[in-house]
Design an enzyme around this catalytic site. Sequence first.
Site, PDB file in Angstrom:
ATOM      1  N   ASN A 156     -10.192  -0.974  10.088  1.00 40.19           N
ATOM      2  CA  ASN A 156      -8.923  -0.324   9.744  1.00 40.19           C
ATOM      3  C   ASN A 156      -8.563   0.659  10.853  1.00 40.19           C
ATOM      4  O   ASN A 156      -9.373   1.521  11.199  1.00 40.19           O
ATOM      5  CB  ASN A 156      -9.049   0.432   8.422  1.00 40.19           C
ATOM      6  CG  ASN A 156      -9.276  -0.503   7.257  1.00 40.19           C
ATOM      7  OD1 ASN A 156      -8.339  -1.008   6.666  1.00 40.19           O
ATOM      8  ND2 ASN A 156     -10.535  -0.750   6.923  1.00 40.19           N
ATOM      9  N   ASP A 179     -16.007  -1.720   8.445  1.00 43.63           N
ATOM     10  CA  ASP A 179     -16.712  -2.036   7.208  1.00 43.63           C
ATOM     11  C   ASP A 179     -17.701  -3.177   7.422  1.00 43.63           C
ATOM     12  O   ASP A 179     -17.376  -4.176   8.090  1.00 43.63           O
ATOM     13  CB  ASP A 179     -15.721  -2.439   6.111  1.00 43.63           C
ATOM     14  CG  ASP A 179     -14.734  -1.330   5.781  1.00 43.63           C
ATOM     15  OD1 ASP A 179     -15.052  -0.155   6.063  1.00 43.63           O
ATOM     16  OD2 ASP A 179     -13.654  -1.642   5.252  1.00 43.63           O
ATOM     17  N   GLU A 197       0.804  -1.215   0.000  1.00 44.16           N
ATOM     18  CA  GLU A 197       0.000   0.000   0.000  1.00 44.16           C
ATOM     19  C   GLU A 197       0.843   1.273   0.000  1.00 44.16           C
ATOM     20  O   GLU A 197       0.324   2.367   0.204  1.00 44.16           O
ATOM     21  CB  GLU A 197      -0.937   0.010   1.216  1.00 44.16           C
ATOM     22  CG  GLU A 197      -2.000  -1.049   1.206  1.00 44.16           C
ATOM     23  CD  GLU A 197      -1.577  -2.298   1.969  1.00 44.16           C
ATOM     24  OE1 GLU A 197      -0.351  -2.602   1.986  1.00 44.16           O
ATOM     25  OE2 GLU A 197      -2.444  -2.978   2.537  1.00 44.16           O
ATOM     26  N   GLU A 239     -14.386  -5.952   8.249  1.00 42.32           N
ATOM     27  CA  GLU A 239     -13.047  -5.697   8.786  1.00 42.32           C
ATOM     28  C   GLU A 239     -13.003  -4.318   9.412  1.00 42.32           C
ATOM     29  O   GLU A 239     -13.919  -3.505   9.244  1.00 42.32           O
ATOM     30  CB  GLU A 239     -11.984  -5.815   7.695  1.00 42.32           C
ATOM     31  CG  GLU A 239     -12.103  -4.779   6.588  1.00 42.32           C
ATOM     32  CD  GLU A 239     -11.003  -4.939   5.543  1.00 42.32           C
ATOM     33  OE1 GLU A 239     -10.485  -6.055   5.387  1.00 42.32           O
ATOM     34  OE2 GLU A 239     -10.665  -3.930   4.906  1.00 42.32           O
ATOM     35  N   TYR A 278      -9.016   3.307  -5.126  1.00 41.70           N
ATOM     36  CA  TYR A 278      -7.998   4.355  -5.180  1.00 41.70           C
ATOM     37  C   TYR A 278      -7.797   5.020  -6.532  1.00 41.70           C
ATOM     38  O   TYR A 278      -7.286   6.138  -6.588  1.00 41.70           O
ATOM     39  CB  TYR A 278      -6.660   3.787  -4.700  1.00 41.70           C
ATOM     40  CG  TYR A 278      -6.703   3.268  -3.292  1.00 41.70           C
ATOM     41  CD1 TYR A 278      -6.955   4.125  -2.227  1.00 41.70           C
ATOM     42  CD2 TYR A 278      -6.518   1.917  -3.019  1.00 41.70           C
ATOM     43  CE1 TYR A 278      -7.018   3.655  -0.930  1.00 41.70           C
ATOM     44  CE2 TYR A 278      -6.577   1.439  -1.718  1.00 41.70           C
ATOM     45  CZ  TYR A 278      -6.825   2.310  -0.678  1.00 41.70           C
ATOM     46  OH  TYR A 278      -6.892   1.843   0.606  1.00 41.70           O
ATOM     47  N   ARG A 293     -12.016   2.809  11.122  1.00 38.59           N
ATOM     48  CA  ARG A 293     -13.113   2.683  10.155  1.00 38.59           C
ATOM     49  C   ARG A 293     -13.536   1.232  10.110  1.00 38.59           C
ATOM     50  O   ARG A 293     -12.704   0.340   9.953  1.00 38.59           O
ATOM     51  CB  ARG A 293     -12.661   3.142   8.760  1.00 38.59           C
ATOM     52  CG  ARG A 293     -13.821   3.524   7.848  1.00 38.59           C
ATOM     53  CD  ARG A 293     -13.393   3.636   6.398  1.00 38.59           C
ATOM     54  NE  ARG A 293     -13.154   2.325   5.823  1.00 38.59           N
ATOM     55  CZ  ARG A 293     -12.030   1.968   5.187  1.00 38.59           C
ATOM     56  NH1 ARG A 293     -11.033   2.825   5.060  1.00 38.59           N
ATOM     57  NH2 ARG A 293     -11.897   0.748   4.708  1.00 38.59           N
ATOM     58  N   GLY A 332      -7.349   5.484   5.023  1.00 40.82           N
ATOM     59  CA  GLY A 332      -6.712   6.379   4.069  1.00 40.82           C
ATOM     60  C   GLY A 332      -7.099   7.835   4.274  1.00 40.82           C
ATOM     61  O   GLY A 332      -8.145   8.153   4.848  1.00 40.82           O
ATOM     62  N   SER A 340      -6.384  -3.392   1.591  1.00 45.79           N
ATOM     63  CA  SER A 340      -6.655  -2.756   0.295  1.00 45.79           C
ATOM     64  C   SER A 340      -7.019  -3.767  -0.791  1.00 45.79           C
ATOM     65  O   SER A 340      -6.703  -3.580  -1.966  1.00 45.79           O
ATOM     66  CB  SER A 340      -5.454  -1.911  -0.159  1.00 45.79           C
ATOM     67  OG  SER A 340      -5.191  -0.892   0.764  1.00 45.79           O
TER      68      SER A 340
END
Length: 301
Positions: free
Chosen positions: A261, A246, A17, A259, A205, A244, A265, A139
Amino acid sequence: MSESLKVLVLGGGPDRERPVSLKSAAAVAAALRRAGHEVIEADISPDRPETLDTPCDVVFPVLHGRFGEGGPLQRMMDTRKLKYVGARSRAAAAAMDKYISKQKAEAAGVPTAAYQLLGPNTPITLDAPMVIKALTEGSSFGMAICPTMDEAVKARAQMLANFSFQMAERFIKGREITVGIVERDVLPAIQIVPAVEYYDYEAKYNRNDTRYEFDIDLPAETMNQIRADALKVYDAIGCRHLGRVDFIIDETGRHWFLEINTMPGFTDHSLLPMAANKAGMDMAALCDRLIRLALKDGDSR
């Protein structure tokens, strides 16, 4: 006016990443300068620990992947007793490991799809369709969606060259929703609507046709439960400052944890800054708040 701080913003790193991390770190550095802080930008890797000896008030490590987000960098900063943004090493490692994070979510009472830890010789016992995932990649790297058992066996064999341990997870078709958290404030949820079949690395991205919607067609009760479950996972992992979470919403409207994070980002495609902005906190205010949280936590250690 709040005092100006000297902030070391770390980006890059050795993981896959890296390009996203460099973009995120540049965006964070620019935001902190707008907020009136002195910013030092640096690339960090396991073989350049001296980067952490740079004099500063607080570190903002904007890295994604195993080294920068999954515990090793956090241990290096803890050894130096640095004040830094984001999860401490144990929480970072737990969040990065998909199997451990699902165990913790499940123990907290948050719905999660059936899953199985796969060692090199473990037979797959889940029924297809399923997703085969590397334990500590992010990612959408190291992931294969497998409609049939034959495809799952093939995907697993291909991944074994790089990943001795993997996780199989029941595939759930549905809508993806993400919930950002700053400190323990739950931000507005976002529904992700990719123009392609799956929300992969390109959709995350590079593509500009992915839609991000705040107006989500779900009952208020369901949305409240999703927000509550996001905070449950955040707390179960032991996160601090930001995160964050999900979820996937199946065709019956039920939500399932995917998951978490611990360092989301910060690019122009990124979801946490988008949600913070919706809540009235622009990028400069968001980054300023995060470094002050880190400063406060560091002082109270």
